[in-house]
Write a protein that holds these residues in place. Structure first.
Motif, PDB file in Angstrom:
ATOM      1  N   SER A   6      -2.248  57.442  -1.921  1.00 52.00           N
ATOM      2  CA  SER A   6      -2.443  56.159  -1.249  1.00 52.00           C
ATOM      3  C   SER A   6      -2.565  56.239   0.265  1.00 52.00           C
ATOM      4  O   SER A   6      -2.935  55.267   0.897  1.00 52.00           O
ATOM      5  N   GLU A  16       0.066  52.238  -4.023  1.00 48.92           N
ATOM      6  CA  GLU A  16      -0.883  52.906  -4.924  1.00 48.92           C
ATOM      7  C   GLU A  16      -1.427  51.900  -5.929  1.00 48.92           C
ATOM      8  O   GLU A  16      -1.202  51.994  -7.137  1.00 48.92           O
ATOM      9  N   ARG A  17      -2.151  50.942  -5.406  1.00 54.76           N
ATOM     10  CA  ARG A  17      -2.743  49.860  -6.198  1.00 54.76           C
ATOM     11  C   ARG A  17      -4.138  49.570  -5.669  1.00 54.76           C
ATOM     12  O   ARG A  17      -4.395  49.646  -4.476  1.00 54.76           O
ATOM     13  N   GLU A  18      -5.018  49.182  -6.558  1.00 53.49           N
ATOM     14  CA  GLU A  18      -6.374  48.800  -6.160  1.00 53.49           C
ATOM     15  C   GLU A  18      -6.343  47.432  -5.478  1.00 53.49           C
ATOM     16  O   GLU A  18      -5.522  46.583  -5.806  1.00 53.49           O
ATOM     17  N   TYR A  19      -7.255  47.247  -4.536  1.00 52.48           N
ATOM     18  CA  TYR A  19      -7.390  45.931  -3.901  1.00 52.48           C
ATOM     19  C   TYR A  19      -8.784  45.783  -3.318  1.00 52.48           C
ATOM     20  O   TYR A  19      -9.527  46.742  -3.137  1.00 52.48           O
ATOM     21  N   CYS A  56      -5.477  41.440  -5.044  1.00 58.82           N
ATOM     22  CA  CYS A  56      -4.959  42.450  -5.968  1.00 58.82           C
ATOM     23  C   CYS A  56      -4.543  41.761  -7.265  1.00 58.82           C
ATOM     24  O   CYS A  56      -4.649  40.540  -7.384  1.00 58.82           O
ATOM     25  N   ARG A  57      -4.036  42.530  -8.214  1.00 55.84           N
ATOM     26  CA  ARG A  57      -3.506  41.939  -9.452  1.00 55.84           C
ATOM     27  C   ARG A  57      -2.200  41.217  -9.132  1.00 55.84           C
ATOM     28  O   ARG A  57      -1.430  41.635  -8.268  1.00 55.84           O
ATOM     29  N   TYR A 115       1.265  42.825  -8.226  1.00 53.61           N
ATOM     30  CA  TYR A 115       1.356  43.678  -7.049  1.00 53.61           C
ATOM     31  C   TYR A 115       1.377  42.916  -5.725  1.00 53.61           C
ATOM     32  O   TYR A 115       1.350  43.526  -4.654  1.00 53.61           O
ATOM     33  N   GLU A 154       3.993  43.984  -3.148  1.00 51.87           N
ATOM     34  CA  GLU A 154       3.762  45.305  -2.558  1.00 51.87           C
ATOM     35  C   GLU A 154       2.821  45.245  -1.357  1.00 51.87           C
ATOM     36  O   GLU A 154       2.881  46.088  -0.472  1.00 51.87           O
ATOM     37  N   SER A 179      -9.414  45.635 -11.921  1.00 52.37           N
ATOM     38  CA  SER A 179      -9.408  47.058 -12.245  1.00 52.37           C
ATOM     39  C   SER A 179     -10.751  47.624 -11.806  1.00 52.37           C
ATOM     40  O   SER A 179     -11.775  47.379 -12.446  1.00 52.37           O
TER      41      SER A 179
END
Length: 130
Positions: A23, A28-31, A72-73, A76, A79, A93
């Motif tokens: 990250s 560590e998440r998609e956005y 984001c989802r 999350y 975060e 996703s």
């Protein structure tokens, strides 16, 4: 970037974080990052994001003139909250290798279209960068 603005709409996609591992200091998440480039307040209620065969709807939230927001989802949101305004979607996703993203207004009119690719990365910077 392969993309286009349609109908001179206010809201555009300005950043894609499709491969968050490692990250580089971000969650560590998609956005995605979106931006209101207009001089007026924009309601995102009913806007949709389409990627591949998935279509997800934005909640009832406003973007002020010149305001950015991370998308984001839903799980999350917390975060990302230290980075500014965050909008949660029920589904997000992103394909690490690339995809086409379409942002549409409540009437279903495409307002921003963008195709991204992993080839955008500088050699040696293939993961963890937006």
């Amino acid at each position: 970037m392969v993309g286009r603005l349609l109908h001179a709409q206010a809201v555009i996609i300005t950043e894609i974080f499709a491969d968050p591992t490692p990250s580089r200091g971000l969650p560590e998440r998609e956005y995605l990052e979106i931006f209101n480039r207009s001089a007026g307040r924009v309601s995102l209620s009913g806007y949709t994001l389409t990627y591949g065969t998935v279509r997800t709807v934005f909640p009832a939230v406003f973007l002020e003139p010149g305001e950015y927001a991370l998308v984001c989802r839903n799980p999350y949101i917390q975060e990302f909250s230290s980075f500014g305004k965050v909008i949660g979607l029920s589904n997000l996703s992103l394909n690490n290798n690339g995809s086409t993203l379409k942002l549409s207004d409540p009437a279903g009119t495409e307002v921003h279209y963008l195709s991204y690719s992993s080839s955008w990365y500088t050699p040696g910077r293939s993961e963890g960068y937006s």
